[in-house]
Scaffold this motif. Structure first.
Motif, PDB file in Angstrom:
ATOM      1  N   HIS A 210     -40.101  27.409 -93.563  1.00  0.00           N
ATOM      2  CA  HIS A 210     -39.231  27.136 -94.778  1.00  0.00           C
ATOM      3  C   HIS A 210     -39.838  27.495 -96.041  1.00  0.00           C
ATOM      4  O   HIS A 210     -39.279  27.427 -97.178  1.00  0.00           O
ATOM      5  CB  HIS A 210     -39.148  25.416 -94.993  1.00  0.00           C
ATOM      6  CG  HIS A 210     -38.588  24.875 -93.738  1.00  0.00           C
ATOM      7  ND1 HIS A 210     -38.990  24.430 -92.742  1.00  0.00           N
ATOM      8  CD2 HIS A 210     -37.108  24.517 -93.769  1.00  0.00           C
ATOM      9  CE1 HIS A 210     -38.260  23.836 -91.907  1.00  0.00           C
ATOM     10  NE2 HIS A 210     -37.109  24.005 -92.422  1.00  0.00           N
ATOM     11  N   PHE A 211     -40.690  28.631 -95.969  1.00  0.00           N
ATOM     12  CA  PHE A 211     -41.607  28.997 -97.189  1.00  0.00           C
ATOM     13  C   PHE A 211     -41.532  30.616 -97.141  1.00  0.00           C
ATOM     14  O   PHE A 211     -41.825  31.166 -95.901  1.00  0.00           O
ATOM     15  CB  PHE A 211     -42.944  28.486 -97.424  1.00  0.00           C
ATOM     16  CG  PHE A 211     -42.871  27.039 -98.036  1.00  0.00           C
ATOM     17  CD1 PHE A 211     -43.192  26.693 -99.143  1.00  0.00           C
ATOM     18  CD2 PHE A 211     -42.846  26.019 -97.035  1.00  0.00           C
ATOM     19  CE1 PHE A 211     -43.139  25.580 -99.707  1.00  0.00           C
ATOM     20  CE2 PHE A 211     -42.855  24.716 -97.473  1.00  0.00           C
ATOM     21  CZ  PHE A 211     -43.182  24.391 -98.911  1.00  0.00           C
ATOM     22  N   PRO A 212     -41.246  31.419 -98.106  1.00  0.00           N
ATOM     23  CA  PRO A 212     -41.540  32.592 -98.328  1.00  0.00           C
ATOM     24  C   PRO A 212     -42.937  33.382 -98.001  1.00  0.00           C
ATOM     25  O   PRO A 212     -43.982  32.216 -98.216  1.00  0.00           O
ATOM     26  CB  PRO A 212     -41.171  33.026 -99.694  1.00  0.00           C
ATOM     27  CG  PRO A 212     -40.694  31.683-100.276  1.00  0.00           C
ATOM     28  CD  PRO A 212     -40.897  30.785 -99.615  1.00  0.00           C
ATOM     29  N   THR A 213     -43.039  34.421 -97.483  1.00  0.00           N
ATOM     30  CA  THR A 213     -44.277  34.773 -97.115  1.00  0.00           C
ATOM     31  C   THR A 213     -45.305  34.816 -98.353  1.00  0.00           C
ATOM     32  O   THR A 213     -44.815  35.273 -99.281  1.00  0.00           O
ATOM     33  CB  THR A 213     -43.966  36.406 -96.477  1.00  0.00           C
ATOM     34  OG1 THR A 213     -43.223  36.335 -95.465  1.00  0.00           O
ATOM     35  CG2 THR A 213     -45.423  36.973 -96.323  1.00  0.00           C
ATOM     36  N   GLY A 214     -46.308  34.302 -98.005  1.00  0.00           N
ATOM     37  CA  GLY A 214     -47.369  34.357 -99.137  1.00  0.00           C
ATOM     38  C   GLY A 214     -47.359  33.173-100.106  1.00  0.00           C
ATOM     39  O   GLY A 214     -48.386  32.672-100.843  1.00  0.00           O
ATOM     40  N   ALA A 215     -46.136  32.246 -99.891  1.00  0.00           N
ATOM     41  CA  ALA A 215     -46.248  31.164-100.656  1.00  0.00           C
ATOM     42  C   ALA A 215     -47.188  30.224-100.411  1.00  0.00           C
ATOM     43  O   ALA A 215     -47.672  29.490-101.492  1.00  0.00           O
ATOM     44  CB  ALA A 215     -44.829  30.497-100.370  1.00  0.00           C
TER      45      ALA A 215
END
Length: 196
Positions: free
Chosen positions: A88-93
């Motif tokens: 559910h989170f962007p890469t690196g978040a």
């Protein structure tokens, strides 16, 4: 600057409001007054008439997905559509959000957990983190701490205050007068679908 001019639909509105970077406006009123509908209209999730603009750019001139990244709505009960939290989170978040995750009293390994393992309070705190992960300019919060214990409420409020200090504009629905006093710089009372 977020500008809302004659925003309305059916029996809701018209609403007029202007908020500068760093301002937080509490949207208050009884249950069923139209507070959530107002937030959803600002986010372009519900059909509406009138004008909403951010920094002089009209909502109608921006593709809806891009508008919703800039003007992000966090429902009282956020949806979860994938099996794990990380999906559910962007890469690196997770790395970028480490300090805010800690303030929300969530362990680093939470991103590897299955969503089914999460408590209601963990889901609510992670939903706030997920909304912040896209770096919105405006955050529309619908009862963001309703399911949280007092320590988690303090953490969530600290995260919101920190983002506000960096220029985030916040519209907050809350039934907690103490929370409104702590977080809001202004208020918009709503009754019967209209500004009161």
């Amino acid at each position: 600057m977020l500008r809302i001019e004659s925003l309305r639909r059916d029996r809701f509105g018209p609403f007029d409001l202007a908020l500068a970077p760093g301002e937080a406006c509490a949207v208050t009123g009884p249950s069923g007054a139209g507070k959530s509908v107002f937030l959803r209209m600002v986010a372009d999730l519900d059909p509406s008439e009138g004008r909403v603009s951010l920094d002089g750019v009209d909502r109608a001139a921006v593709p809806a997905p891009l508008w919703r990244r800039r003007v992000t709505y966090l429902a009282a009960e956020a949806g979860w559509w994938a099996e794990t939290v990380a999906e559910h989170f962007p890469t690196g978040a997770p790395d970028r959000l480490a300090r805010e995750r800690e303030a929300l009293r969530l362990p680093a390994e939470v991103f590897g957990w299955p969503v089914a393992r999460l408590s209601t309070g963990e889901r609510q705190r992670l939903a706030l983190l997920r909304a912040l992960a896209v770096n919105p300019r405006v955050l529309l919060l619908d009862e963001p701490t309703a399911s949280l214990d007092p320590d988690s409420v303090r953490g969530a409020e600290a995260v919101i205050a920190g983002r506000r200090a960096a220029g985030l504009i916040v519209l907050l629905v809350s039934h907690d007068p103490a929370q409104v006093a702590r977080l809001a710089t202004r208020r918009l009372a709503v009754a019967g679908g209209k500004p009161a």
